[in-house]
Design a protein around this motif. Structure first.
Motif, PDB file in Angstrom:
ATOM      1  N   TYR A  35       4.915  -0.033   8.574  1.00 12.41           N
ATOM      2  CA  TYR A  35       4.545  -0.969   9.479  1.00 12.41           C
ATOM      3  C   TYR A  35       4.059  -0.624  10.865  1.00 12.41           C
ATOM      4  O   TYR A  35       3.887   0.760  10.960  1.00 12.41           O
ATOM      5  CB  TYR A  35       5.938  -1.752   9.994  1.00 12.41           C
ATOM      6  N   PHE A  91      10.300  -1.278   3.536  1.00 14.43           N
ATOM      7  CA  PHE A  91      11.119  -2.833   3.133  1.00 14.43           C
ATOM      8  C   PHE A  91      12.005  -2.795   1.903  1.00 14.43           C
ATOM      9  O   PHE A  91      11.475  -2.631   1.071  1.00 14.43           O
ATOM     10  CB  PHE A  91      10.168  -3.669   3.185  1.00 14.43           C
ATOM     11  N   TRP A 145      14.869  -6.855  10.333  1.00 17.76           N
ATOM     12  CA  TRP A 145      14.106  -7.607  10.919  1.00 17.76           C
ATOM     13  C   TRP A 145      14.507  -8.891  11.501  1.00 17.76           C
ATOM     14  O   TRP A 145      15.742  -9.273  11.168  1.00 17.76           O
ATOM     15  CB  TRP A 145      12.756  -8.091   9.763  1.00 17.76           C
ATOM     16  N   GLN A 148      13.797 -14.768   9.307  1.00 16.70           N
ATOM     17  CA  GLN A 148      12.335 -15.139   8.341  1.00 16.70           C
ATOM     18  C   GLN A 148      12.067 -16.522   8.765  1.00 16.70           C
ATOM     19  O   GLN A 148      13.104 -17.580   8.207  1.00 16.70           O
ATOM     20  CB  GLN A 148      12.523 -14.675   7.099  1.00 16.70           C
ATOM     21  N   ARG A 168       0.989 -15.774   1.308  1.00 14.13           N
ATOM     22  CA  ARG A 168       1.256 -14.099   1.494  1.00 14.13           C
ATOM     23  C   ARG A 168       2.737 -14.019   1.336  1.00 14.13           C
ATOM     24  O   ARG A 168       3.560 -14.285   2.013  1.00 14.13           O
ATOM     25  CB  ARG A 168       0.718 -13.761   2.679  1.00 14.13           C
ATOM     26  N   TYR A 170       5.840 -11.143   0.483  1.00 15.07           N
ATOM     27  CA  TYR A 170       5.958  -9.758   0.481  1.00 15.07           C
ATOM     28  C   TYR A 170       6.902  -8.988  -0.697  1.00 15.07           C
ATOM     29  O   TYR A 170       7.168  -7.708  -0.354  1.00 15.07           O
ATOM     30  CB  TYR A 170       6.400  -9.353   2.099  1.00 15.07           C
ATOM     31  N   ALA A 190       1.980  -5.854   4.925  1.00 18.01           N
ATOM     32  CA  ALA A 190       1.727  -6.434   6.419  1.00 18.01           C
ATOM     33  C   ALA A 190       0.777  -5.754   7.284  1.00 18.01           C
ATOM     34  O   ALA A 190      -0.025  -6.303   7.749  1.00 18.01           O
ATOM     35  CB  ALA A 190       3.174  -6.081   7.004  1.00 18.01           C
ATOM     36  N   SER A 207       7.858 -14.791   7.508  1.00 19.35           N
ATOM     37  CA  SER A 207       8.261 -13.557   8.054  1.00 19.35           C
ATOM     38  C   SER A 207       8.771 -13.645   9.420  1.00 19.35           C
ATOM     39  O   SER A 207       9.142 -14.981   9.862  1.00 19.35           O
ATOM     40  CB  SER A 207       6.872 -12.604   8.111  1.00 19.35           C
ATOM     41  N   SER A 208       9.088 -12.804  10.064  1.00 16.20           N
ATOM     42  CA  SER A 208       9.852 -12.825  11.520  1.00 16.20           C
ATOM     43  C   SER A 208       8.676 -13.073  12.424  1.00 16.20           C
ATOM     44  O   SER A 208       7.477 -12.947  12.370  1.00 16.20           O
ATOM     45  CB  SER A 208      10.282 -11.363  11.821  1.00 16.20           C
TER      46      SER A 208
HETATM   47  N1  PCA Z   1       8.096  -8.478   8.620  1.00 18.44           N
HETATM   48  C1  PCA Z   1       7.769  -7.729   7.224  1.00 18.44           C
HETATM   49  C2  PCA Z   1       8.910  -7.710   6.319  1.00 18.44           C
HETATM   50  C3  PCA Z   1       9.777  -8.968   7.181  1.00 18.44           C
HETATM   51  C4  PCA Z   1       9.371  -9.146   8.416  1.00 18.44           C
HETATM   52  O1  PCA Z   1       9.814  -9.725   9.274  1.00 18.44           O
HETATM   53  C5  PCA Z   1       6.539  -8.340   6.815  1.00 18.44           C
HETATM   54  O2  PCA Z   1       6.190  -9.386   6.829  1.00 18.44           O
HETATM   55  O3  PCA Z   1       5.985  -7.758   5.789  1.00 18.44           O
END
Ligand code: PCA
Length: 327
Positions: A35, A91, A145, A148, A168, A170, A190, A207-208
């Motif tokens: 990331y 992840f 994280w 979500q 999208r 993950y 990401a 996601s977050s």
């Molecule tokens: N961000 C990462 C994984 C979970 C998150 O919150 C992403 O979106 O790839």
């Protein structure tokens, strides 16, 4: 005088050689991370590297490579398994396609707060470690994280609004979630998310606030719905052979660095969770709780996904949930 100078020179040379010797014998490890460099997970990777250097007396010198720059996110696990990199970060539930148990933290609405997430991790840890051992890996620390939720380019109040939307994902679980909502999933790292949104490959994702902030998704999307469906974890994994080949002292130093970093990273995640939402809003996004109709649809899908996970994982999965529910 001359003798004294000569003696001093000899001492200086000896010291210099000793330092050079220590530096030369320091083991250099490259640590790929998936990331953004400015994300707290990656910043904590640097903290970890510094602590490892300190607690191993300089014997292990880790260089962090964030953002999928050394190995792409999807390649990191294999790189560590095969020893191409001794250590790396990724992840965890991205690996659930190969080892479904590793999707323990991706079960919708089972653990929706940091406290619950850490209780679930406590219940899952020994099973996860056994699974990782079979994959030639050892986990040093994990870090959550924030919760979500869903990003969209329009207002969404139920699955009527999500039909045909390009999504999208993950990992496998998020692809399933999207399909249940009538969306069309495509897995994107990401690191490549901004591009996928810019080119229309994706119009939505879960996601977050953290990843939305890192990838400046307000340039393409307008709405974020808080759901706190789960708080997935990243983990720092080391090749099992490398780990077992180390002395007990070195292992203890590295584990101390890992324990401290894991705790600091989890605290940082909790501290930043709302700040990320504020940044999304400051950049023009509408951040709101998911509406009740949408939420009850998500909960129904979630229950089905947990049942499916239990069916695939079997007794070990049930044992994790039983231990968690017993608390
Ligand atoms: N961000 C990462 C994984 C979970 C998150 O919150 C992403 O979106 O790839």
């Amino acid at each position: 005088m001359r003798t004294f100078t000569k003696a001093l020179n000899t001492v200086a040379t000896t010291v210099a050689l000793a330092i050079a010797g220590a530096a030369a014998s320091a083991e250099k490890w490259d640590m790929p991370m998936a990331y953004a460099a400015t994300n707290y997970h990656s910043e904590m990777g640097v903290v970890f590297a510094d602590k490892v250097r300190e607690y191993t007396g300089g014997e292990i010198d880790i260089t962090v490579h964030p953002g999928g720059s050394l190995f792409k996110g999807g390649e990191i696990k294999r790189a560590v398994q095969t020893g191409q990199a001794p250590i790396g970060e990724r992840f965890m539930s991205a690996h659930a396609n190969e080892a479904p148990l590793l999707g323990w933290d991706n079960l919708p609405f089972i653990a929706t707060t940091y406290e619950q997430n850490s209780a679930l991790w406590a219940a899952a840890k020994s099973k996860v470690n056994a699974q990782l051992s079979d994959l030639n890996l050892v986990a040093l620390y994990t870090c959550p994280w924030p919760g979500q939720g869903f990003y969209f380019n329009k207002e969404v109040s139920s699955s009527k609004d999500t039909q045909g939307v390009k999504f999208r994902s993950y990992n496998t679980a998020t692809a399933t979630f999207a399909e249940e909502l009538g969306m069309i999933p495509v897995q994107v790292e990401a690191a490549e998310l901004s591009q996928a949104l810019a080119t229309g490959v994706a119009q939505s994702f879960i996601s977050s606030g953290s990843t939305g902030y890192d990838r400046k998704v307000w340039e393409h999307l307008s709405h974020y719905y808080k759901v706190n469906a789960w708080l997935p974890r990243n983990y720092v994994i080391i090749n099992k052979g490398v780990w077992e080949g180390m002395s007990a002292d070195m292992q203890a130093g590295i584990q101390k660095a890992a324990d401290e970093t894991g705790a600091a990273c989890a605290a940082k995640s909790a501290e930043l969770a709302n700040w990320y939402f504020e940044q999304l809003e400051a950049n023009g996004m509408k951040v709101a709780d998911a509406g009740s109709e949408f939420l009850s649809e998500l909960e129904a899908i979630g229950a089905k996904m947990t049942a499916d996970w239990l069916a695939v994982v079997g007794a070990d999965g049930q044992a994790i949930l039983d231990a968690y529910n017993a608390n």
